[in-house]
Design a protein around this motif. Structure first.
Motif, mmCIF file in Angstrom:
data_model
loop_
_atom_site.group_PDB
_atom_site.id
_atom_site.type_symbol
_atom_site.label_atom_id
_atom_site.label_comp_id
_atom_site.label_asym_id
_atom_site.label_seq_id
_atom_site.Cartn_x
_atom_site.Cartn_y
_atom_site.Cartn_z
ATOM 1 N N ALA A 90 0.833 -1.214 0.000
ATOM 2 C CA ALA A 90 0.000 0.000 0.000
ATOM 3 C C ALA A 90 0.862 1.256 0.000
ATOM 4 O O ALA A 90 0.404 2.324 -0.410
ATOM 5 N N ALA A 91 2.115 1.137 0.437
ATOM 6 C CA ALA A 91 3.034 2.277 0.426
ATOM 7 C C ALA A 91 3.784 2.353 -0.903
ATOM 8 O O ALA A 91 3.738 3.362 -1.601
ATOM 9 N N PHE A 92 4.465 1.272 -1.296
ATOM 10 C CA PHE A 92 5.324 1.357 -2.483
ATOM 11 C C PHE A 92 4.582 1.175 -3.799
ATOM 12 O O PHE A 92 5.022 1.671 -4.835
ATOM 13 N N GLY A 93 3.434 0.495 -3.794
ATOM 14 C CA GLY A 93 2.688 0.288 -5.034
ATOM 15 C C GLY A 93 2.336 1.584 -5.746
ATOM 16 O O GLY A 93 2.610 1.724 -6.953
ATOM 17 N N PRO A 94 1.718 2.548 -5.047
ATOM 18 C CA PRO A 94 1.385 3.809 -5.709
ATOM 19 C C PRO A 94 2.606 4.565 -6.248
ATOM 20 O O PRO A 94 2.531 5.202 -7.299
ATOM 21 N N HIS A 95 3.741 4.487 -5.556
ATOM 22 C CA HIS A 95 4.953 5.154 -6.041
ATOM 23 C C HIS A 95 5.423 4.518 -7.350
ATOM 24 O O HIS A 95 5.784 5.234 -8.295
ATOM 25 N N LEU A 96 5.412 3.184 -7.400
ATOM 26 C CA LEU A 96 5.798 2.503 -8.638
ATOM 27 C C LEU A 96 4.814 2.817 -9.757
ATOM 28 O O LEU A 96 5.212 3.032 -10.908
ATOM 29 N N HIS A 97 3.533 2.860 -9.421
ATOM 30 C CA HIS A 97 2.507 3.205 -10.416
ATOM 31 C C HIS A 97 2.742 4.613 -10.960
ATOM 32 O O HIS A 97 2.732 4.820 -12.186
ATOM 33 N N ASN A 98 2.944 5.571 -10.077
ATOM 34 C CA ASN A 98 3.133 6.963 -10.498
ATOM 35 C C ASN A 98 4.374 7.139 -11.360
ATOM 36 O O ASN A 98 4.428 8.040 -12.194
ATOM 37 N N ALA A 99 5.380 6.272 -11.175
ATOM 38 C CA ALA A 99 6.608 6.341 -11.975
ATOM 39 C C ALA A 99 6.510 5.500 -13.247
ATOM 40 O O ALA A 99 7.456 5.454 -14.035
ATOM 41 N N GLY A 100 5.377 4.814 -13.436
ATOM 42 C CA GLY A 100 5.201 3.982 -14.617
ATOM 43 C C GLY A 100 5.900 2.632 -14.539
ATOM 44 O O GLY A 100 6.035 1.940 -15.550
ATOM 45 N N LEU A 101 6.332 2.231 -13.349
ATOM 46 C CA LEU A 101 7.078 0.981 -13.198
ATOM 47 C C LEU A 101 6.212 -0.200 -12.767
ATOM 48 O O LEU A 101 6.563 -1.353 -13.024
ATOM 49 N N LEU A 102 5.090 0.064 -12.120
ATOM 50 C CA LEU A 102 4.259 -1.030 -11.614
ATOM 51 C C LEU A 102 3.701 -1.886 -12.749
ATOM 52 O O LEU A 102 3.474 -3.083 -12.579
ATOM 53 N N ALA A 103 3.540 -1.304 -13.922
ATOM 54 C CA ALA A 103 2.987 -2.034 -15.070
ATOM 55 C C ALA A 103 3.849 -3.232 -15.475
ATOM 56 O O ALA A 103 3.361 -4.142 -16.137
ATOM 57 N N HIS A 104 5.106 -3.260 -15.063
ATOM 58 C CA HIS A 104 5.993 -4.378 -15.378
ATOM 59 C C HIS A 104 5.729 -5.606 -14.500
ATOM 60 O O HIS A 104 6.266 -6.676 -14.761
ATOM 61 N N PHE A 105 4.948 -5.428 -13.457
ATOM 62 C CA PHE A 105 4.686 -6.491 -12.488
ATOM 63 C C PHE A 105 3.199 -6.827 -12.491
ATOM 64 O O PHE A 105 2.367 -5.936 -12.582
ATOM 65 N N ASP A 106 2.874 -8.098 -12.372
ATOM 66 C CA ASP A 106 1.480 -8.495 -12.193
ATOM 67 C C ASP A 106 1.158 -8.217 -10.732
ATOM 68 O O ASP A 106 1.503 -9.010 -9.848
ATOM 69 N N ALA A 107 0.534 -7.073 -10.468
ATOM 70 C CA ALA A 107 0.326 -6.607 -9.095
ATOM 71 C C ALA A 107 -0.504 -7.580 -8.255
ATOM 72 O O ALA A 107 -0.353 -7.632 -7.038
ATOM 73 N N ASP A 108 -1.357 -8.364 -8.881
ATOM 74 C CA ASP A 108 -2.207 -9.300 -8.139
ATOM 75 C C ASP A 108 -1.488 -10.585 -7.755
ATOM 76 O O ASP A 108 -1.844 -11.218 -6.771
ATOM 77 N N ARG A 109 -0.466 -10.983 -8.530
ATOM 78 C CA ARG A 109 0.190 -12.268 -8.288
ATOM 79 C C ARG A 109 1.678 -12.169 -7.987
ATOM 80 O O ARG A 109 2.271 -13.133 -7.513
ATOM 81 N N CYS A 110 2.299 -11.033 -8.265
ATOM 82 C CA CYS A 110 3.760 -10.965 -8.232
ATOM 83 C C CYS A 110 4.326 -9.858 -7.356
ATOM 84 O O CYS A 110 5.519 -9.584 -7.416
#
Length: 186
Positions: A90-110
């Protein structure tokens, strides 16, 4: 585990790379207004950080571009990307999303943090979680790489998979990124 060199010691093709967040993907900054270091076990601080502070905590725009390039190259090589962190998703996910990096990870499984039952179920021992995931996929020691700044987490995973220790605890450097890329694309 060695800081550099350990990741490319095998000629086996990587199937998965597990990244820690704090001081591995991130380069923690000191947030003056909070008088605290920005690490992902402080959800309130992470939520209060500006976009500029979030980007600085990931090493700035140039480093974010380097991470994006690495993650893209790994995915293009067929490597599954994971995050296993003692911080809160809940802390680092939004930061990765805002930087465009979260899309590289399957957020639900990985993506796993201390707010995930899978990590709690193994008493926050990252090596045990990695081992469970490896077993489920049929991956072997040489096919998986784990990158972390914590000597303890590296030690606990060193019998399970290949490891890369980010000794300086200031985030992966360009040398680390190149090492990971070489291990995946070799």
């Amino acid at each position: 585990a060695l800081e550099l060199g350990a990741a490319v010691m095998s000629s086996a093709k990587l199937k998965a790379v597990f990244f820690d967040f704090d001081s591995t993907i991130s380069t923690p900054i000191y947030v003056e207004k909070a008088r605290r270091w920005a690490v992902a076990d402080n959800t309130a601080l992470f939520k209060a950080m500006s976009i500029d502070e979030q980007r600085a905590n990931l090493g700035g725009d140039a480093r974010i571009a380097q991470l994006d390039s690495l993650f893209s190259d790994l995915k293009a090589a067929g490597v599954q990307l994971y995050i296993v962190s003692i911080g809160f998703t809940a802390a680092f996910g939004p930061h990765l999303h805002n930087a465009g990096l979260l899309a590289h990870f399957d957020a639900d499984r990985c993506v796993f943090g201390q707010d995930c039952s899978a990590l709690r179920n193994v008493n926050f021992v990252k090596g045990k979680l990695i081992e469970q995931i490896m077993h489920a996929h049929g991956w072997t020691y040489d096919q998986v790489l784990f990158i972390d700044d914590s000597e303890e987490h590296i030690r606990n995973a060193s019998t399970v998979c290949r490891t890369l220790h980010v000794v300086a605890r200031k985030g992966m450097t360009a040398a680390h990124l190149n090492e990971v890329r070489q291990a995946a694309i070799a």
